[in-house]
Design a protein around this motif. Sequence first.
Motif, PDB file in Angstrom:
ATOM      1  N   PHE A  58       0.831  -1.206   0.000  1.00  0.00           N
ATOM      2  CA  PHE A  58       0.000   0.000   0.000  1.00  0.00           C
ATOM      3  C   PHE A  58       0.868   1.259   0.000  1.00  0.00           C
ATOM      4  CE2 PHE A  58      -2.491   3.176   2.414  1.00  0.00           C
ATOM      5  CZ  PHE A  58      -3.523   3.336   1.498  1.00  0.00           C
ATOM      6  N   THR A  59       1.934   1.296   0.810  1.00  0.00           N
ATOM      7  CA  THR A  59       2.785   2.488   0.858  1.00  0.00           C
ATOM      8  C   THR A  59       3.549   2.684  -0.448  1.00  0.00           C
ATOM      9  OG1 THR A  59       4.547   1.233   1.926  1.00  0.00           O
ATOM     10  CG2 THR A  59       3.058   2.461   3.361  1.00  0.00           C
ATOM     11  N   VAL A  60       3.961   1.598  -1.085  1.00  0.00           N
ATOM     12  CA  VAL A  60       4.649   1.725  -2.374  1.00  0.00           C
ATOM     13  C   VAL A  60       3.692   2.280  -3.424  1.00  0.00           C
ATOM     14  CG1 VAL A  60       5.704   0.413  -4.251  1.00  0.00           C
ATOM     15  CG2 VAL A  60       6.401  -0.008  -1.909  1.00  0.00           C
ATOM     16  N   SER A  61       2.450   1.824  -3.405  1.00  0.00           N
ATOM     17  CA  SER A  61       1.485   2.350  -4.377  1.00  0.00           C
ATOM     18  C   SER A  61       1.179   3.820  -4.102  1.00  0.00           C
ATOM     19  CB  SER A  61       0.209   1.520  -4.367  1.00  0.00           C
ATOM     20  OG  SER A  61      -0.433   1.610  -3.122  1.00  0.00           O
ATOM     21  N   LEU A  62       1.134   4.219  -2.839  1.00  0.00           N
ATOM     22  CA  LEU A  62       0.922   5.637  -2.521  1.00  0.00           C
ATOM     23  C   LEU A  62       2.102   6.486  -2.973  1.00  0.00           C
ATOM     24  CD1 LEU A  62      -0.773   5.748   0.979  1.00  0.00           C
ATOM     25  CD2 LEU A  62      -1.717   6.389  -1.217  1.00  0.00           C
ATOM     26  N   MET A  63       3.332   5.984  -2.784  1.00  0.00           N
ATOM     27  CA  MET A  63       4.499   6.723  -3.260  1.00  0.00           C
ATOM     28  C   MET A  63       4.450   6.885  -4.778  1.00  0.00           C
ATOM     29  SD  MET A  63       7.875   5.807  -1.076  1.00  0.00           S
ATOM     30  CE  MET A  63       7.794   4.065  -1.289  1.00  0.00           C
ATOM     31  N   PHE A  64       4.021   5.829  -5.472  1.00  0.00           N
ATOM     32  CA  PHE A  64       3.899   5.920  -6.925  1.00  0.00           C
ATOM     33  C   PHE A  64       2.910   7.011  -7.311  1.00  0.00           C
ATOM     34  CE2 PHE A  64       1.602   4.648 -10.768  1.00  0.00           C
ATOM     35  CZ  PHE A  64       2.647   4.699 -11.673  1.00  0.00           C
ATOM     36  N   LEU A  65       1.766   7.075  -6.635  1.00  0.00           N
ATOM     37  CA  LEU A  65       0.776   8.109  -6.937  1.00  0.00           C
ATOM     38  C   LEU A  65       1.303   9.507  -6.627  1.00  0.00           C
ATOM     39  CD1 LEU A  65      -2.503   6.444  -5.694  1.00  0.00           C
ATOM     40  CD2 LEU A  65      -1.839   6.920  -8.040  1.00  0.00           C
ATOM     41  N   ILE A  66       2.012   9.642  -5.521  1.00  0.00           N
ATOM     42  CA  ILE A  66       2.555  10.949  -5.156  1.00  0.00           C
ATOM     43  C   ILE A  66       3.584  11.403  -6.188  1.00  0.00           C
ATOM     44  CG2 ILE A  66       4.009  12.128  -3.462  1.00  0.00           C
ATOM     45  CD1 ILE A  66       2.509  10.479  -1.317  1.00  0.00           C
ATOM     46  N   PHE A  67       4.487  10.516  -6.596  1.00  0.00           N
ATOM     47  CA  PHE A  67       5.480  10.889  -7.592  1.00  0.00           C
ATOM     48  C   PHE A  67       4.834  11.149  -8.950  1.00  0.00           C
ATOM     49  CE2 PHE A  67       8.650   8.773  -4.723  1.00  0.00           C
ATOM     50  CZ  PHE A  67       9.324   9.939  -4.412  1.00  0.00           C
ATOM     51  N   ASP A  68       3.726  10.482  -9.235  1.00  0.00           N
ATOM     52  CA  ASP A  68       2.986  10.754 -10.463  1.00  0.00           C
ATOM     53  C   ASP A  68       2.438  12.177 -10.449  1.00  0.00           C
ATOM     54  OD1 ASP A  68       2.910   9.069 -12.563  1.00  0.00           O
ATOM     55  OD2 ASP A  68       0.902   8.302 -12.181  1.00  0.00           O
ATOM     56  N   ILE A  69       1.882  12.580  -9.329  1.00  0.00           N
ATOM     57  CA  ILE A  69       1.348  13.941  -9.215  1.00  0.00           C
ATOM     58  C   ILE A  69       2.476  14.954  -9.302  1.00  0.00           C
ATOM     59  CG2 ILE A  69       0.208  15.532  -7.627  1.00  0.00           C
ATOM     60  CD1 ILE A  69      -1.446  13.109  -6.681  1.00  0.00           C
ATOM     61  N   GLU A  70       3.622  14.626  -8.722  1.00  0.00           N
ATOM     62  CA  GLU A  70       4.762  15.538  -8.800  1.00  0.00           C
ATOM     63  C   GLU A  70       5.227  15.714 -10.234  1.00  0.00           C
ATOM     64  OE1 GLU A  70       7.532  13.745  -6.166  1.00  0.00           O
ATOM     65  OE2 GLU A  70       6.543  14.506  -4.377  1.00  0.00           O
ATOM     66  N   LEU A  99      10.954  21.121  -2.238  1.00  0.00           N
ATOM     67  CA  LEU A  99       9.870  20.295  -1.694  1.00  0.00           C
ATOM     68  C   LEU A  99       9.987  18.837  -2.135  1.00  0.00           C
ATOM     69  CD1 LEU A  99       6.763  22.624  -1.989  1.00  0.00           C
ATOM     70  CD2 LEU A  99       7.811  21.753   0.094  1.00  0.00           C
ATOM     71  N   LEU A 100      10.290  18.631  -3.410  1.00  0.00           N
ATOM     72  CA  LEU A 100      10.430  17.265  -3.911  1.00  0.00           C
ATOM     73  C   LEU A 100      11.608  16.551  -3.276  1.00  0.00           C
ATOM     74  CD1 LEU A 100       9.646  17.716  -7.707  1.00  0.00           C
ATOM     75  CD2 LEU A 100       8.141  16.924  -5.894  1.00  0.00           C
ATOM     76  N   LEU A 101      12.733  17.244  -3.142  1.00  0.00           N
ATOM     77  CA  LEU A 101      13.912  16.631  -2.520  1.00  0.00           C
ATOM     78  C   LEU A 101      13.682  16.346  -1.037  1.00  0.00           C
ATOM     79  CD1 LEU A 101      16.857  18.506  -4.235  1.00  0.00           C
ATOM     80  CD2 LEU A 101      16.233  16.101  -4.451  1.00  0.00           C
ATOM     81  N   MET A 102      12.975  17.236  -0.350  1.00  0.00           N
ATOM     82  CA  MET A 102      12.680  16.994   1.063  1.00  0.00           C
ATOM     83  C   MET A 102      11.789  15.759   1.232  1.00  0.00           C
ATOM     84  SD  MET A 102      12.166  20.854   2.580  1.00  0.00           S
ATOM     85  CE  MET A 102      11.065  20.277   3.824  1.00  0.00           C
ATOM     86  N   GLY A 103      10.793  15.611   0.364  1.00  0.00           N
ATOM     87  CA  GLY A 103       9.936  14.430   0.424  1.00  0.00           C
ATOM     88  C   GLY A 103      10.702  13.158   0.126  1.00  0.00           C
ATOM     89  N   LEU A 104      11.591  13.219  -0.859  1.00  0.00           N
ATOM     90  CA  LEU A 104      12.389  12.047  -1.213  1.00  0.00           C
ATOM     91  C   LEU A 104      13.322  11.661  -0.077  1.00  0.00           C
ATOM     92  CD1 LEU A 104      13.286  10.024  -3.405  1.00  0.00           C
ATOM     93  CD2 LEU A 104      14.982  11.715  -4.091  1.00  0.00           C
TER      94      LEU A 104
END
Length: 116
Positions: A58-70, A99-104
Amino acid sequence: MKLILTYTLMIYILMTIILLFIPLLNYHKQMDREKNSPFECGFDPFSHSRTTFSIHFFTVSLMFLIFDIEITLIMPIPIMKKLMHLENWMMFCLIVSILLLMGLIMEWKEGSMEWK
């Protein structure tokens, strides 16, 4: 002219009939339990229904969605350069990049990017 339209209409009707009957001739349509079952995200449909759900999946799929939005936020940045003043555009690029680097970095340190 009328003859050409008639032939064209006959060809369209004939092609429609042929395309409708081709799936009936398909011999690979043997239905079994595997093909009739729905495919759900990572679940085995024939196992016990009370098995635990993998939170990591579930967390991997959420990360995929977040990076897709980014990615959808990053794509119009070159086009925005023509529409904005250079200083504003550079500030926007800097803020989005930070922001993207901080999230990563946060996800990396948390360990959610490692497959266990």
